[in-house]
Design an enzyme around this catalytic site. Structure first.
Site, PDB file in Angstrom:
ATOM      1  N   LYS A 294       0.810  -1.226  -0.050  1.00  0.00           N
ATOM      2  CA  LYS A 294       0.060   0.016   0.023  1.00  0.00           C
ATOM      3  C   LYS A 294       0.682   1.278  -0.037  1.00  0.00           C
ATOM      4  O   LYS A 294       2.035   1.255   0.340  1.00  0.00           O
ATOM      5  CB  LYS A 294      -0.760   0.066   1.378  1.00  0.00           C
ATOM      6  CG  LYS A 294      -2.097  -1.095   1.053  1.00  0.00           C
ATOM      7  CD  LYS A 294      -3.404  -0.581   0.997  1.00  0.00           C
ATOM      8  CE  LYS A 294      -4.271  -1.682   0.503  1.00  0.00           C
ATOM      9  NZ  LYS A 294      -5.258  -1.956   1.377  1.00  0.00           N
TER      10      LYS A 294
ATOM     11  N   ARG B 185      -4.032  -9.808   4.718  1.00  0.00           N
ATOM     12  CA  ARG B 185      -4.641  -9.862   3.203  1.00  0.00           C
ATOM     13  C   ARG B 185      -3.233  -9.474   2.381  1.00  0.00           C
ATOM     14  O   ARG B 185      -2.833  -8.201   2.495  1.00  0.00           O
ATOM     15  CB  ARG B 185      -5.771  -8.793   2.886  1.00  0.00           C
ATOM     16  CG  ARG B 185      -6.179  -9.079   1.465  1.00  0.00           C
ATOM     17  CD  ARG B 185      -7.334  -7.915   1.192  1.00  0.00           C
ATOM     18  NE  ARG B 185      -7.911  -7.843  -0.163  1.00  0.00           N
ATOM     19  CZ  ARG B 185      -7.295  -7.117  -1.185  1.00  0.00           C
ATOM     20  NH1 ARG B 185      -6.308  -6.517  -0.979  1.00  0.00           N
ATOM     21  NH2 ARG B 185      -7.723  -7.413  -2.374  1.00  0.00           N
TER      22      ARG B 185
HETATM   23  N1  HH2 Z   1      -7.493  -3.452   0.016  1.00  0.00           N
HETATM   24  C1  HH2 Z   1      -7.550  -3.661  -1.281  1.00  0.00           C
HETATM   25  C2  HH2 Z   1      -8.812  -4.174  -1.893  1.00  0.00           C
HETATM   26  N2  HH2 Z   1      -9.612  -4.893  -1.244  1.00  0.00           N
HETATM   27  N3  HH2 Z   1     -10.209  -5.500   0.946  1.00  0.00           N
HETATM   28  C3  HH2 Z   1      -9.895  -5.485   2.479  1.00  0.00           C
HETATM   29  N4  HH2 Z   1     -10.716  -6.206   3.178  1.00  0.00           N
HETATM   30  N5  HH2 Z   1      -8.774  -4.671   3.019  1.00  0.00           N
HETATM   31  C4  HH2 Z   1      -8.186  -4.244   1.952  1.00  0.00           C
HETATM   32  O1  HH2 Z   1      -7.248  -3.415   2.549  1.00  0.00           O
HETATM   33  C5  HH2 Z   1      -8.365  -4.147   0.614  1.00  0.00           C
HETATM   34  C6  HH2 Z   1      -9.438  -4.973   0.360  1.00  0.00           C
HETATM   35  C7  HH2 Z   1      -6.798  -2.988  -2.424  1.00  0.00           C
HETATM   36  O2  HH2 Z   1      -5.601  -3.734  -2.694  1.00  0.00           O
HETATM   37  P1  HH2 Z   1      -5.840  -4.682  -4.136  1.00  0.00           P
HETATM   38  O3  HH2 Z   1      -6.873  -5.447  -4.215  1.00  0.00           O
HETATM   39  O4  HH2 Z   1      -4.379  -5.155  -4.499  1.00  0.00           O
HETATM   40  O5  HH2 Z   1      -5.799  -3.371  -5.183  1.00  0.00           O
HETATM   41  P2  HH2 Z   1      -6.933  -3.188  -6.040  1.00  0.00           P
HETATM   42  O6  HH2 Z   1      -7.907  -2.639  -5.221  1.00  0.00           O
HETATM   43  O7  HH2 Z   1      -6.391  -1.778  -7.087  1.00  0.00           O
HETATM   44  O8  HH2 Z   1      -7.275  -4.140  -6.917  1.00  0.00           O
END
Ligand code: HH2
Length: 263
Positions: A204, A238
């Site tokens: 992040k 996660r």
């Molecule tokens: N962060 C992301 C997406 N979903 N869900 C939960 N519960 N907690 C989080 O911190 C969280 C989440 C963002 O990360 P990522 O899925 O890698 O990126 P993107 O949303 O750009 O696909």
């Protein structure tokens, strides 16, 4: 919890799972590396991400979800859309991960309509398009705790048992880097709500803010954040980098100071 982003535009790994075959291989690898849960997402939530139509999101999810369900491993689906949540549960998903924290009545109803599915209730404000303008808090820790506590009450009011829920402060969602750090330092305050806490620190921007590293170079910082979170009481991490996280946890667990009364 290993992240499988079925998206072309995720902030850290967009496009890495651009076909069902690539995504399936990625998911298999995460399981081999020791992931206990797969989190499948087909719409990026990074700041400013473009919205995806429900039917397109479902078309990305369906083949990979079907395969993961066939493997019999715990599968979470990261979606904000009640329609997608419903289809995911019908297809055998075990957990719904809603970055909107089941704010929408329809999302609450989908969850209430299933007898056993788990749910991750995350804190955020606004949408990925607006959230970074919504970072004014008097006390970010107290407010996140209050909002999550209210959400739990609403979900219980819909007949959803508490033991089905985990809470997530939503690092990076409508929070400045300093607010994210404040929440990290006060994670035990959220645990006072009496439910397991899930955290998503992996790659992040706050890790980049602290280290000066680009998104491709945040593994060490993400591992440190993960360990700090576990030390502060987090129960689910996660992550994008399962093997490295497992190794870090294993070494930390062996060496972390123990209660002096523990043999
Ligand atoms: N962060 C992301 C997406 N979903 N869900 C939960 N519960 N907690 C989080 O911190 C969280 C989440 C963002 O990360 P990522 O899925 O890698 O990126 P993107 O949303 O750009 O696909």
């Amino acid at each position: 919890m290993g992240v499988v982003n079925l998206t072309p535009d995720s902030f850290s790994d967009g496009g890495a799972c651009s076909t069902p075959q690539l995504a399936t291989r990625h998911a298999e690898r995460m399981l081999r590396e020791g992931a206990d849960i797969l989190d499948l997402g087909a719409e990026s939530t990074r700041p400013g991400a473009a919205e995806v139509m429900a039917q397109d999101e479902w078309a990305r999810l369906a083949p990979v979800l079907a395969e993961a369900v066939r493997w019999g491993v715990p599968v979470s689906v990261d979606s904000q859309k009640p329609e997608v949540m419903q289809r995911a549960l019908e297809a055998g998903a075990d957990i719904l991960n809603d970055v909107q924290g089941f704010c929408a009545l329809d999302a609450q109803r989908v969850l209430a309509g299933h007898a056993t599915a788990g749910a991750c209730v995350m804190h955020m404000r606004g949408t990925p398009q607006t959230m970074q303008q919504l970072t004014q808090y008097d006390d970010v820790v107290e407010e996140v705790k209050t909002v999550l506590g209210e959400r739990v009450n609403v979900l219980e009011g819909q007949g959803i048992a508490r033991h089905r829920l985990v809470l997530d402060p939503g690092f990076g969602f409508a929070k400045s880097p300093m607010q994210n750090v404040a929440l990290a330092r006060h994670l035990p305050v959220l645990a006072e709500l009496g439910l397991p806490v899930l955290v998503g620190w992996s790659r992040k921007s706050t890790v980049g803010w602290l280290t000066g590293r680009a998104v491709s170079d945040r593994l060490a910082g993400s591992l440190a954040a993960a360990l700090a979170a576990v030390q502060a009481g987090a129960k689910i991490l996660r992550v994008h980098d399962v093997q490295a996280t497992k190794d870090a946890l294993q070494v930390w667990a062996a060496m972390a100071p123990q209660d002096p009364r523990t043999p």
